[in-house]
Design a protein around this motif. Structure first.
Motif, PDB file in Angstrom:
ATOM      1  N   ALA A   1       0.810  -1.177   0.072  1.00  0.00           N
ATOM      2  CA  ALA A   1      -0.104   0.121  -0.145  1.00  0.00           C
ATOM      3  C   ALA A   1       0.881   1.228   0.024  1.00  0.00           C
ATOM      4  N   ALA A   2       1.821   1.300   0.694  1.00  0.00           N
ATOM      5  CA  ALA A   2       2.938   2.419   0.859  1.00  0.00           C
ATOM      6  C   ALA A   2       3.554   2.702  -0.494  1.00  0.00           C
ATOM      7  N   TRP A   3       3.873   1.614  -1.232  1.00  0.00           N
ATOM      8  CA  TRP A   3       4.715   1.913  -2.467  1.00  0.00           C
ATOM      9  C   TRP A   3       3.516   2.218  -3.467  1.00  0.00           C
ATOM     10  N   ASN A   4       2.409   1.866  -3.502  1.00  0.00           N
ATOM     11  CA  ASN A   4       1.326   2.463  -4.148  1.00  0.00           C
ATOM     12  C   ASN A   4       1.108   3.697  -4.156  1.00  0.00           C
ATOM     13  N   ILE A   5       1.204   4.378  -2.947  1.00  0.00           N
ATOM     14  CA  ILE A   5       0.952   5.673  -2.530  1.00  0.00           C
ATOM     15  C   ILE A   5       2.206   6.590  -3.032  1.00  0.00           C
ATOM     16  N   GLU A   6       3.248   5.944  -2.914  1.00  0.00           N
ATOM     17  CA  GLU A   6       4.499   6.791  -3.343  1.00  0.00           C
ATOM     18  C   GLU A   6       4.726   6.805  -4.931  1.00  0.00           C
ATOM     19  N   ARG A   7       3.924   5.839  -5.643  1.00  0.00           N
ATOM     20  CA  ARG A   7       3.992   5.728  -7.199  1.00  0.00           C
ATOM     21  C   ARG A   7       2.992   6.820  -7.660  1.00  0.00           C
ATOM     22  N   SER A   8       1.731   6.825  -6.946  1.00  0.00           N
ATOM     23  CA  SER A   8       0.459   7.201  -7.507  1.00  0.00           C
ATOM     24  C   SER A   8      -0.160   8.418  -6.582  1.00  0.00           C
ATOM     25  N   GLY A   9       0.551   8.678  -5.160  1.00  0.00           N
ATOM     26  CA  GLY A   9      -0.178   9.493  -4.389  1.00  0.00           C
ATOM     27  C   GLY A   9      -1.461   9.039  -3.802  1.00  0.00           C
ATOM     28  N   TYR A  10      -2.197   9.786  -3.101  1.00  0.00           N
ATOM     29  CA  TYR A  10      -3.427   9.212  -2.454  1.00  0.00           C
ATOM     30  C   TYR A  10      -4.653   9.680  -3.505  1.00  0.00           C
ATOM     31  N   GLU A  11      -5.369   8.667  -3.721  1.00  0.00           N
ATOM     32  CA  GLU A  11      -6.713   8.672  -4.543  1.00  0.00           C
ATOM     33  C   GLU A  11      -7.453   9.574  -3.958  1.00  0.00           C
ATOM     34  N   SER A  12      -8.093  10.764  -4.471  1.00  0.00           N
ATOM     35  CA  SER A  12      -8.899  11.426  -4.181  1.00  0.00           C
ATOM     36  C   SER A  12     -10.364  10.513  -3.990  1.00  0.00           C
ATOM     37  N   PRO A  13     -11.070  10.488  -2.865  1.00  0.00           N
ATOM     38  CA  PRO A  13     -12.369   9.467  -2.996  1.00  0.00           C
ATOM     39  C   PRO A  13     -13.661  10.492  -3.127  1.00  0.00           C
ATOM     40  N   SER A  14     -14.500   9.731  -3.821  1.00  0.00           N
ATOM     41  CA  SER A  14     -15.688  10.210  -4.417  1.00  0.00           C
ATOM     42  C   SER A  14     -16.576  10.174  -3.029  1.00  0.00           C
ATOM     43  N   PRO A  15     -17.410  11.424  -2.848  1.00  0.00           N
ATOM     44  CA  PRO A  15     -18.234  11.660  -1.704  1.00  0.00           C
ATOM     45  C   PRO A  15     -19.304  10.425  -1.731  1.00  0.00           C
ATOM     46  N   VAL A  16     -19.613  10.015  -0.599  1.00  0.00           N
ATOM     47  CA  VAL A  16     -20.710   9.076  -0.349  1.00  0.00           C
ATOM     48  C   VAL A  16     -21.924   9.587   0.396  1.00  0.00           C
ATOM     49  N   MET A  17     -21.856  10.699   0.874  1.00  0.00           N
ATOM     50  CA  MET A  17     -22.944  11.354   1.410  1.00  0.00           C
ATOM     51  C   MET A  17     -22.282  12.931   1.752  1.00  0.00           C
TER      52      MET A  17
END
Length: 383
Positions: free
Chosen positions: A190-206
């Motif tokens: 998970a940490a490596w994926n964040i380093e490569r792509s950054g934090y994915e902005s989530p779609s609001p659910v409410m």
């Protein structure tokens, strides 16, 4: 609240919880604490070392509910203007005392305050009124804030007397521990994926209106008095063991219990909802583990039930061996028959009112085995 409306709220809150915890490795409990704080309009304190996803969880929560977010690291040199906004000089020249609050704490709906107990007395006084009344008493004016929930972080529980009032404002307190070795593999991925792509902005659910409906459901859609007697008993047990709960906190704990029931998809509180006491009672660092142990002994928590069911399953293995080797008409078979009947009653009692799939599956397997052993004992007794 009508059933249809309550069902919609339950779905929304469940989705929020699942989406909040989704990208984090083994941070389910931290996500639960933040969701409970949000839908009760209370504040949460996360205690633990840096680098354990505290601020990332807070930011993701704000994104998921489309809330205005404010984040700040407090030091003893932090000035009130850094949180509340600078004075409006133009207005001051005209004799009006006003702050420019755009992008600052009064405008935020969810705030993350890191190292909150580093606050000096000037900041501390502002935070107390914000947390309690959602108002800043600022010189000659009052600033009404939009704040819904503060999520704070600290390495330590404060010992200074002047910080105790601030500490008490946090209904929810949770220790965030570093991940144990069995989670290091998925953590590294998970940490490596964040380093490569950054934090994915989530779609609001409410949105905040949905949060307000959830808050209303907590207060009006959940029957909490079904567990009142058990709660009073637990308060007495805790008090006997030196864990005093103030009258104000006792009342607020009912709100936490209702929120937990709602998160579990119920309109009626049950004994397992009292698990929120492990987030709402501890004060000192050593209290967290002690109170968790007491609750495991006193409540039908999932961990306790699984532990007891696994112990029963282990004992059944020994019983199976004995019954297999017993001769026909062996008088001990009568004792084992009675013991198995008693064990089946105990299993049924353990899982009464429980809807956890893992527990139900294990209990069903155990009762099938008990029925098989009962039949086998009766067969050898020629009954």
């Amino acid at each position: 609240m009508q059933k249809h409306g309550l069902d919609e709220v339950v779905k929304s809150v469940s989705l929020l919880y699942n989406e909040l915890k989704a990208p984090f490795v083994n941070r389910d409990e931290e996500a639960k604490v933040l969701v409970l704080a949000l839908i009760t309009r209370e504040h949460a304190l996360l205690l633990g070392e840096p680098g354990t996803a505290k601020s990332a969880l807070a930011r993701r929560l704000a994104s998921l509910v489309k809330a205005r977010f404010f984040k700040y690291l407090l030091t003893r040199y932090t000035e009130p203007s850094e949180l509340l906004g600078p004075l409006d000089i133009r207005a001051l020249k005209e004799g009006e005392y006003r702050r420019i609050v755009r992008g600052k704490l009064p405008e935020a709906e969810i705030a993350f305050l890191d190292e909150i107990f580093n606050a000096n007395s000037a900041v501390l006084n502002s935070l107390l009124s914000i947390m309690q009344e959602r108002i800043v008493y600022d010189g000659y004016s009052e600033i009404k804030t939009n704040l819904w929930t503060i999520i704070a972080a600290s390495n330590n529980v404060p010992e200074e007397q002047e910080l105790q009032a601030l500490y008490d404002r946090f209904l929810f307190r949770h220790r965030v521990e570093p991940l144990p070795p069995e989670y290091w593999d998925p953590l590294l991925e998970a940490a490596w994926n964040i380093e490569r792509s950054g934090y994915e902005s989530p779609s609001p659910v409410m949105d905040l209106e949905g949060v307000k409906r959830a808050y209303e459901a907590v207060l009006t859609g959940v029957d909490v008095f079904t567990i009142k007697d058990k709660l009073i008993k637990i308060f007495m047990v805790l008090d006997d063991k030196g864990f005093h709960v103030t009258d104000r906190r006792k009342g607020k704990i009912l709100k936490a219990i209702a929120a937990h029931a709602l998160l579990e998809g119920r309109s009626q509180a049950m004994e397992q909802d009292l698990v929120v006491l492990k987030y709402t009672v501890p004060r000192d660092p050593e209290d967290f583990e002690k109170i968790n142990t007491i609750l495991m002994e006193e409540l039908k928590t999932k961990d306790r039930i699984l532990r007891e069911l696994n112990a029963i399953a282990s004992n059944l293995d020994s019983t199976t061996d004995i019954i297999d080797k017993a001769a026909s008409f062996d008088p001990r078979l009568i004792d084992y028959y009675r013991s198995l009947k008693s064990t089946k009653t105990k299993v049924q009692s353990l899982v009464e009112g429980i809807d956890d799939p893992e527990i139900i599956r294990l209990a069903s397997e155990i009762m099938e085995k008990i029925d098989y052993l009962i039949d086998k004992a009766l067969s050898k007794l020629n009954v």
